[in-house]
Structure formats: C-alpha cells, structure tokens
Enzyme design. Structure first.
Site, PDB file in Angstrom:
ATOM      1  N   ARG A  80      -8.314   8.309   4.674  1.00 37.79           N
ATOM      2  CA  ARG A  80      -9.275   7.293   4.216  1.00 37.79           C
ATOM      3  C   ARG A  80     -10.091   6.753   5.377  1.00 37.79           C
ATOM      4  NH1 ARG A  80      -8.998   2.070   5.084  1.00 37.79           N
ATOM      5  NH2 ARG A  80      -6.834   2.235   5.793  1.00 37.79           N
ATOM      6  N   ARG A  81      -9.405   6.413   6.462  1.00 41.30           N
ATOM      7  CA  ARG A  81     -10.118   5.908   7.635  1.00 41.30           C
ATOM      8  C   ARG A  81     -11.013   6.987   8.237  1.00 41.30           C
ATOM      9  NH1 ARG A  81      -4.629   3.051   9.658  1.00 41.30           N
ATOM     10  NH2 ARG A  81      -4.979   0.945   8.804  1.00 41.30           N
ATOM     11  N   THR A  85       3.542   3.070  19.764  1.00 39.88           N
ATOM     12  CA  THR A  85       3.196   4.471  20.038  1.00 39.88           C
ATOM     13  C   THR A  85       1.698   4.691  19.913  1.00 39.88           C
ATOM     14  OG1 THR A  85       5.352   5.227  19.240  1.00 39.88           O
ATOM     15  CG2 THR A  85       3.574   6.858  19.298  1.00 39.88           C
ATOM     16  N   ARG A  86       1.100   4.131  18.875  1.00 44.94           N
ATOM     17  CA  ARG A  86      -0.326   4.363  18.631  1.00 44.94           C
ATOM     18  C   ARG A  86      -1.192   3.699  19.701  1.00 44.94           C
ATOM     19  NH1 ARG A  86      -1.259   5.095  12.226  1.00 44.94           N
ATOM     20  NH2 ARG A  86       0.794   5.903  11.717  1.00 44.94           N
ATOM     21  N   LYS A  94       0.817  -1.209   0.000  1.00 45.30           N
ATOM     22  CA  LYS A  94       0.000   0.000   0.000  1.00 45.30           C
ATOM     23  C   LYS A  94       0.859   1.272   0.000  1.00 45.30           C
ATOM     24  CE  LYS A  94      -0.698   0.130   5.052  1.00 45.30           C
ATOM     25  NZ  LYS A  94       0.120   1.317   5.293  1.00 45.30           N
ATOM     26  N   ASP A  95       2.151   1.154   0.354  1.00 43.18           N
ATOM     27  CA  ASP A  95       3.032   2.317   0.362  1.00 43.18           C
ATOM     28  C   ASP A  95       3.643   2.599  -1.005  1.00 43.18           C
ATOM     29  OD1 ASP A  95       2.641   2.649   3.105  1.00 43.18           O
ATOM     30  OD2 ASP A  95       4.388   1.435   3.644  1.00 43.18           O
ATOM     31  N   SER A 130      -4.753   8.212   8.864  1.00 40.49           N
ATOM     32  CA  SER A 130      -5.246   7.986   7.506  1.00 40.49           C
ATOM     33  C   SER A 130      -6.502   8.790   7.191  1.00 40.49           C
ATOM     34  CB  SER A 130      -5.553   6.488   7.332  1.00 40.49           C
ATOM     35  OG  SER A 130      -6.388   6.256   6.230  1.00 40.49           O
ATOM     36  N   ARG A 132       0.684   9.850  14.344  1.00 37.31           N
ATOM     37  CA  ARG A 132       1.775   9.166  13.659  1.00 37.31           C
ATOM     38  C   ARG A 132       2.409   8.204  14.640  1.00 37.31           C
ATOM     39  NH1 ARG A 132       5.117  11.017   9.576  1.00 37.31           N
ATOM     40  NH2 ARG A 132       5.810   8.874   9.744  1.00 37.31           N
ATOM     41  N   GLY A 133       3.395   7.452  14.190  1.00 38.25           N
ATOM     42  CA  GLY A 133       4.158   6.605  15.086  1.00 38.25           C
ATOM     43  C   GLY A 133       3.981   5.133  14.798  1.00 38.25           C
ATOM     44  N   CYS A 162      -1.112   7.856  -2.203  1.00 35.42           N
ATOM     45  CA  CYS A 162      -1.475   6.806  -1.243  1.00 35.42           C
ATOM     46  C   CYS A 162      -1.874   7.369   0.112  1.00 35.42           C
ATOM     47  CB  CYS A 162      -0.366   5.769  -1.099  1.00 35.42           C
ATOM     48  SG  CYS A 162       1.210   6.424  -0.579  1.00 35.42           S
TER      49      CYS A 162
END
Length: 323
Positions: free
Chosen positions: A129-130, A156-157, A81-82, A127, A151-152, A248
């Site tokens: 998209r999310r 972290t998340r 996906k990246d 994201s 981020r992270g 993306c």
C-alpha cells in the site's frame, strides 16, 4: 482476598507490549481487577518472509485467538489493521478504544522530508500500500524513488537508515507515539499523499463471546473502553477492504474522518485507494454520508465506496485477493 488477575494476551514486540500495557491499565480501571500480560509468539513474528508473500491476513492474530479459545488468556489486544475482516463467532470485538494518529511518517537521513529526498532515494517499507502511493506521489512530482521491501521491528527498520543502507523508512505514526519515539520522525505524510491502512492507529480488544456469566461480565466491562466514532470509522474502512476481497497486505488504503461545520459533526467522509506497487495506476475515490449510528450504516458506507472502486477497475490492481 485479592481477585484473580485477568490474563491479557499480547504479541512480544516492544510496540505490542507498550500498547497492550496501556490497555491493561485501562482494563484494570474498568474491572477493578489486576491485569497481567501473557506474551504469545505469532507466525508473523517468526517468519522472515515479506508479508505480501505469506499472505498478511491474520498472521499476527491467529495464535492470540487460539489462546483465547483455549482459555489460556481472558482477552487479547491486536493492532486493528492486522485483524482479518471476518470475525469468528466464538470471539467478540469488545472494544475499539480512541484511535491514535492514523498517518504514516518518514524517518530519513539528514532530517529530510519526503519532498526533499534525492532522485532515486531508497525508501524502505514492508507495505505494498505504501509502495503504491509513495511511487505515485514521486511520479506526479517528476522524481523517482526506489521502494525497498523490509521486515522487522521498529529498531530494525530505523537501523537501516542509521547504518546508511536506506535513505528513509516509512512507519506508522501511532506505533512511534506509543513507544515515545515521535522525535525521530522527519516528516508526517499527509493523508492526502498516503492513505493509511484500514484501521491503522486503532487497537482491538477481543474476548470470548459471552458463553458464561464471567465472559459476559468481562465483555460488558471492556465495552466501557469503546470509542463509538473510532469503531464506526474503522468499521467503514474494513467493510471497504472486505468488499474489495483484499487481504490486509494488499495495496489498499482507507480512512474515514468527520466533516463538520466548526461546531457539530455533520458527515463522515470515507476515502479509499488501490494501486499497483510501482505507482503507475491508482484508483482513488471518496464518498460521504451521515455519521453512522449503527454497525450496518458504517458497513454500508464502506461497501458503497468499494462498489464504486471496483467499477473503476480496482480489482485488477490488487495482486493477491483474500480467499
């Protein structure tokens, strides 16, 4: 005499190292050669900006590709996906192995499912998209959430939830599966609720385009790791993304899956969504066709759906367009 080790380029994150390690084992089996991981830091790993701000497209990929082209590594593993949708001529996508679970998942406080989150719950995701789909789903069910850009790495998340800074975070199921942390998931989000990113859950194994016998032999060996259906599915999804001229990090979701009669696979269904990040407007369509047998057929399926989405106004919903 031991044959020289193949050098596999990978990002440094725990997830990247885990998935590259799994690919390295498979590469060792098909080539009969030892494989060593070469850790490479990408711009996306060092930048603290949100992906939507730095463009998203290729930020986790460029340094790996440069190392390949310089001959510092023999192959590289990417989260598919990246990958930018344009493939450099000097490099070849040698294998797309069998796809992991493409769904998004929720990790929430108190074991909550998405439908049980309280009014105004703070949900972290990096994201757009999310954000678009989660906000639209909440709106359709008469509630409201606050999507918070984060981020992270995975630790972290999840830490934002554990420390009480967020009510929940949304992550990819595939990543958690690959590092053995699926037990922390509190809800698997149906693809009917949130379509994943094009190519989500799939890996890309890239090497140099055959310019000499060694490159040709490696590409041929890596091709044994390819899963034809996964490649067809992600090709259709990425063709949709490319035809929308979306990067993306744009709020585009897509998923190709098989429709069957219980015995044989009859058709491929491709679903796509584009939306504003507040969820107020979504363009969500699908198309079906014969299971693609060639690259061109898979590309055509994606382009067909993109044309329908553009006709419904998708271009005006994406914010940034890929250059």
């Amino acid at each position: 005499m031991t044959e020289q080790a193949l050098r596999l380029g990978t990002r440094r994150s725990k997830l990247a190292m885990a998935q590259s390690g799994q690919v390295a084992d498979a590469v060792g089996e098909v080539t009969g050669r030892p494989v060593e991981l070469v850790e490479i830091t990408t711009y996306g790993d060092t930048s603290r900006e949100h992906l939507a701000q730095i463009g998203g497209t290729g930020v986790f990929v460029a340094a790996l590709r440069e190392a390949l082209l310089r001959g510092e590594v023999d192959l590289a593993v990417h989260s598919l996906k990246d990958l930018p949708t344009t493939q450099p001529e000097e490099l070849t996508l040698a294998a797309v192995p069998l796809r992991e679970d493409p769904r998004d998942v929720l990790i929430a406080r108190d074991g909550l499912a998405f439908a049980d989150l309280p009014e105004g719950a703070r949900v972290g995701t990096g994201s757009p998209r999310r954000m678009a789909q989660l906000n639209a789903y909440a709106r359709d069910h008469g509630t409201r959430i606050e999507t918070v850009p984060i981020r992270g790495n995975i630790d972290t998340r999840i830490g934002y939830v554990r420390k009480g800074e967020l009510d929940a975070v949304v992550l990819a199921a595939a990543g958690l599966n690959r590092i053995g942390r699926t037990s922390e998931v509190t809800d698997f989000l149906s693809v009917d609720t949130v379509l994943p990113a094009p190519g989500q859950g799939a890996l890309a194994v890239e090497c140099r385009t055959a310019g000499n016998p060694a490159d040709a032999a490696l590409a041929a060996a890596l091709a044994q790791l390819d899963d034809p259906f996964t490649r067809a599915a992600v090709t259709a999804e990425r063709a949709l993304l490319a035809a929308l001229e979306a990067g993306c990090s744009a709020p585009v979701g897509a998923l190709a899956d098989l429709l069957n009669d219980g015995q044989i696979d009859k058709e491929m269904r491709l679903r796509g969504v584009v939306g504003t990040t507040d969820g107020s407007t979504l363009v969500q369509l699908s198309t079906t066709g014969p299971v693609p047998e060639t690259h061109d057929q898979a590309m055509a399926l994606g382009r067909e759906l993109a044309a329908e989405m553009l006709a419904k106004g998708a271009a005006g919903l994406m914010g940034e367009r890929a250059q």
